[in-house]
Design a protein around this motif. Structure first.
Motif, PDB file in Angstrom:
ATOM      1  N   ALA A  94       6.225   3.114 -10.705  1.00 20.70           N
ATOM      2  CA  ALA A  94       7.207   3.455 -11.861  1.00 20.70           C
ATOM      3  C   ALA A  94       6.407   4.226 -13.010  1.00 20.70           C
ATOM      4  N   GLU A  95       5.226   3.879 -13.118  1.00 24.57           N
ATOM      5  CA  GLU A  95       4.264   4.294 -14.249  1.00 24.57           C
ATOM      6  C   GLU A  95       4.206   5.868 -13.767  1.00 24.57           C
ATOM      7  N   ARG A  96       4.098   6.209 -12.436  1.00 26.71           N
ATOM      8  CA  ARG A  96       3.734   7.686 -12.127  1.00 26.71           C
ATOM      9  C   ARG A  96       5.310   8.302 -12.037  1.00 26.71           C
ATOM     10  N   GLN A  97       6.301   7.886 -12.455  1.00 25.95           N
ATOM     11  CA  GLN A  97       7.670   8.501 -12.568  1.00 25.95           C
ATOM     12  C   GLN A  97       8.291   8.300 -11.246  1.00 25.95           C
ATOM     13  N   VAL A  98       7.812   7.543 -10.190  1.00 25.61           N
ATOM     14  CA  VAL A  98       8.421   7.597  -8.878  1.00 25.61           C
ATOM     15  C   VAL A  98       9.691   7.015  -9.020  1.00 25.61           C
ATOM     16  N   ARG A  99      10.712   7.648  -8.533  1.00 22.07           N
ATOM     17  CA  ARG A  99      12.134   7.121  -8.434  1.00 22.07           C
ATOM     18  C   ARG A  99      12.383   5.801  -7.515  1.00 22.07           C
ATOM     19  N   ILE A 100      12.829   4.759  -8.042  1.00 22.84           N
ATOM     20  CA  ILE A 100      12.906   3.327  -7.319  1.00 22.84           C
ATOM     21  C   ILE A 100      14.208   2.924  -7.418  1.00 22.84           C
ATOM     22  N   GLU A 101      14.885   2.575  -6.211  1.00 22.77           N
ATOM     23  CA  GLU A 101      16.201   1.917  -5.952  1.00 22.77           C
ATOM     24  C   GLU A 101      15.946   0.915  -5.211  1.00 22.77           C
ATOM     25  N   ILE A 102      16.131  -0.421  -5.904  1.00 24.14           N
ATOM     26  CA  ILE A 102      16.151  -1.862  -5.271  1.00 24.14           C
ATOM     27  C   ILE A 102      17.378  -2.178  -5.194  1.00 24.14           C
ATOM     28  N   ASP A 162       0.967  -1.226  -0.105  1.00 24.95           N
ATOM     29  CA  ASP A 162      -0.047  -0.060  -0.024  1.00 24.95           C
ATOM     30  C   ASP A 162       0.628   1.178   0.017  1.00 24.95           C
ATOM     31  N   SER A 163       2.055   1.403   0.640  1.00 23.96           N
ATOM     32  CA  SER A 163       2.922   2.256   0.855  1.00 23.96           C
ATOM     33  C   SER A 163       3.464   2.735  -0.592  1.00 23.96           C
ATOM     34  N   ILE A 164       3.771   1.430  -1.057  1.00 24.44           N
ATOM     35  CA  ILE A 164       4.588   1.893  -2.509  1.00 24.44           C
ATOM     36  C   ILE A 164       3.355   2.228  -3.415  1.00 24.44           C
ATOM     37  N   ARG A 165       2.218   1.797  -3.265  1.00 24.81           N
ATOM     38  CA  ARG A 165       1.166   2.081  -4.455  1.00 24.81           C
ATOM     39  C   ARG A 165       1.060   3.543  -4.174  1.00 24.81           C
ATOM     40  N   SER A 166       1.170   4.194  -2.937  1.00 17.93           N
ATOM     41  CA  SER A 166       0.944   5.721  -2.665  1.00 17.93           C
ATOM     42  C   SER A 166       1.947   6.260  -2.861  1.00 17.93           C
ATOM     43  N   ALA A 167       3.311   5.915  -3.270  1.00 19.76           N
ATOM     44  CA  ALA A 167       4.230   6.403  -3.496  1.00 19.76           C
ATOM     45  C   ALA A 167       4.448   7.573  -4.433  1.00 19.76           C
ATOM     46  N   ARG A 168       4.784   8.966  -4.200  1.00 20.28           N
ATOM     47  CA  ARG A 168       4.766  10.174  -4.920  1.00 20.28           C
ATOM     48  C   ARG A 168       6.271  10.305  -5.538  1.00 20.28           C
ATOM     49  N   HIS A 169       7.451  10.191  -4.730  1.00 23.03           N
ATOM     50  CA  HIS A 169       8.686  10.579  -5.135  1.00 23.03           C
ATOM     51  C   HIS A 169       9.701   9.495  -5.351  1.00 23.03           C
ATOM     52  N   GLU A 170       9.681   8.655  -4.427  1.00 24.39           N
ATOM     53  CA  GLU A 170      10.847   7.769  -4.118  1.00 24.39           C
ATOM     54  C   GLU A 170      10.532   6.808  -3.369  1.00 24.39           C
ATOM     55  N   ILE A 171      11.260   5.408  -3.850  1.00 21.25           N
ATOM     56  CA  ILE A 171      11.000   4.086  -2.920  1.00 21.25           C
ATOM     57  C   ILE A 171      12.550   3.511  -2.734  1.00 21.25           C
TER      58      ILE A 171
END
Length: 401
Positions: A61-69, A28-37
């Motif tokens: 990612a479709e919302r252009q959230v930056r994601i670093e795994i 749920d937190s990931i789905r509501s992310a706006r900027h960064e994960i």
């Protein structure tokens, strides 16, 4: 890069028991992310949980959230190539800690693992615990699913957790410095929290030292539930001292282990601990994977660190140390419940059972494992690196780098 973490006031903390509570909150937190994960984990499996994680990340990612795994090169060595390719094609940055070649089909990167489990979303909410992203953390669906714990936190401590995740990537030149997120996490609750990391450079004993402080200062009760229990001599000694001075010291350890040899090692310490009044319970319902403890009526820790030579001396680990009476009481009630209803107490008579060679093996095992990290250090040294996670494909297919 050295980061000195301090106690942070004004935090909100929520205990999450097993994957059934952990995964929905994280997704749920990931789905509501706006900027960064920012996500670090030892293991991602391509199963129902791993695919749920992937779907949530792709939506972000479709919302252009930056994601670093960042995943570990041993724990996540076999992740499906299609899984990796789909995330990378969506613009998600994937890193792997210390990837090493196999020898005769065997993984060779056994030690100094990235064992941390961290999720930070928008610098506002963070998760830390011992739960990997796999269906084996769903005991409600799998009778042998692991019993485990994590916490969800909000408040100023999130800034420190984000800094720890960023620092690891910066140290290995895997990213440029993350942009500042404004404003900084505000005070939202009553919990004081300290982030402690363990690495092989600037923070080699931070988690162990916090355990020692809690054990030495305990006055009434101390309960430790830990999956792989073979602690340093200092922790073993302080547990015995605490029991001698009247603290009710209780250990909840594996009775249904996922790795049977770990129970043999832990049980080799039963007699000396029982002899000074420590009570030991073996959790029988399912494999215990937790790393959680309470002291007295305020102190709690939850994280990725076991109390064994790998976690205390070799792996990269992270724990939160929390001062909050409400959380302490909640953890206490839960641990008492599993102790009374899902565990069997070890008695001196049951601990004494075994073949004649068990006593000398105990002595040899104890001293060997005390020095195990130094023995590992005799091996040819290498500096673990974080590298882009690539896709293993045939020669006819493009390799993503």
């Amino acid at each position: 890069m050295f980061v000195n973490f301090e106690w942070r006031e004004g935090n909100q903390v929520e205990l999450l028991i097993n994957g059934c509570q952990f995964f929905p909150r994280v997704f749920d937190s990931i789905r509501s992310a706006r900027h960064e994960i920012l996500l670090e984990t030892f293991i991602i499996f391509d199963d129902q949980v791993g695919r749920g994680l992937k779907d949530a990340l792709l939506e972000a990612a479709e919302r252009q959230v930056r994601i670093e795994i960042t995943v570990d090169g041993y724990g996540t060595a076999d992740l499906n190539s299609d899984y990796i390719a789909e995330l990378r094609a969506a613009g998600i940055n994937m890193h792997i800690y210390d990837p090493r070649p196999r020898r005769f089909g065997m993984r060779t990167n056994l030690f100094r693992r990235l064992h941390r489990k961290i999720v930070v979303v928008d610098g506002e909410v963070a998760y830390i615990g011992g739960i990997n992203f796999g269906a084996d953390h769903l005991p409600e669906k799998d009778p042998m699913g692991k019993q485990d714990y994590a916490v969800r936190v909000r408040g100023p401590i999130v800034d420190d957790i984000r800094a720890a995740a960023e620092t690891l990537l910066l140290e290995h030149q895997a990213i440029q410095e993350l942009p500042a997120l404004m404003p900084a996490a505000p005070e939202v609750g009553e919990a004081a929290i300290l982030l402690a990391v363990r690495d092989n450079h600037t923070h080699p004993t931070d988690i162990e030292e916090q355990y020692l402080l809690a054990i030495r200062s305990a006055t009434s009760r101390l309960i430790i539930a830990n999956a792989y229990f073979f602690p340093s001599y200092r922790i073993w000694h302080e547990l015995a001292n605490a029991s001698r001075r009247g603290v009710n010291v209780i250990l909840i350890l594996q009775g249904q282990p996922d790795r049977p040899w770990t129970k043999n090692l832990s049980s080799s310490l039963y007699n000396p601990l029982l002899s000074v009044g420590v009570r030991i319970f073996e959790y029988k319902e399912r494999p215990l994977h937790g790393k959680i403890a309470i002291a007295d009526h305020e102190w709690t820790t939850v994280g990725s660190s076991n109390l064994d030579p790998l976690s205390l001396s070799l792996n990269l680990e992270v724990n939160l140390f929390i001062r909050d009476t409400k959380l302490n009481r909640e953890v206490y009630e839960h641990l008492v419940d599993i102790m009374n209803n899902s565990s069997q107490e070890v008695t001196p008579e049951s601990a004494a059972k075994g073949p004649w060679w068990r006593a000398p093996l105990t002595v040899v095992s104890f001293h060997f494992l005390r020095h195990f990290p130094n023995i590992v250090g005799w091996r040819p040294a290498h500096s673990p690196k974080i590298k882009p996670l690539t896709v293993k494909t045939s020669k006819k297919k493009r390799v993503l780098r």
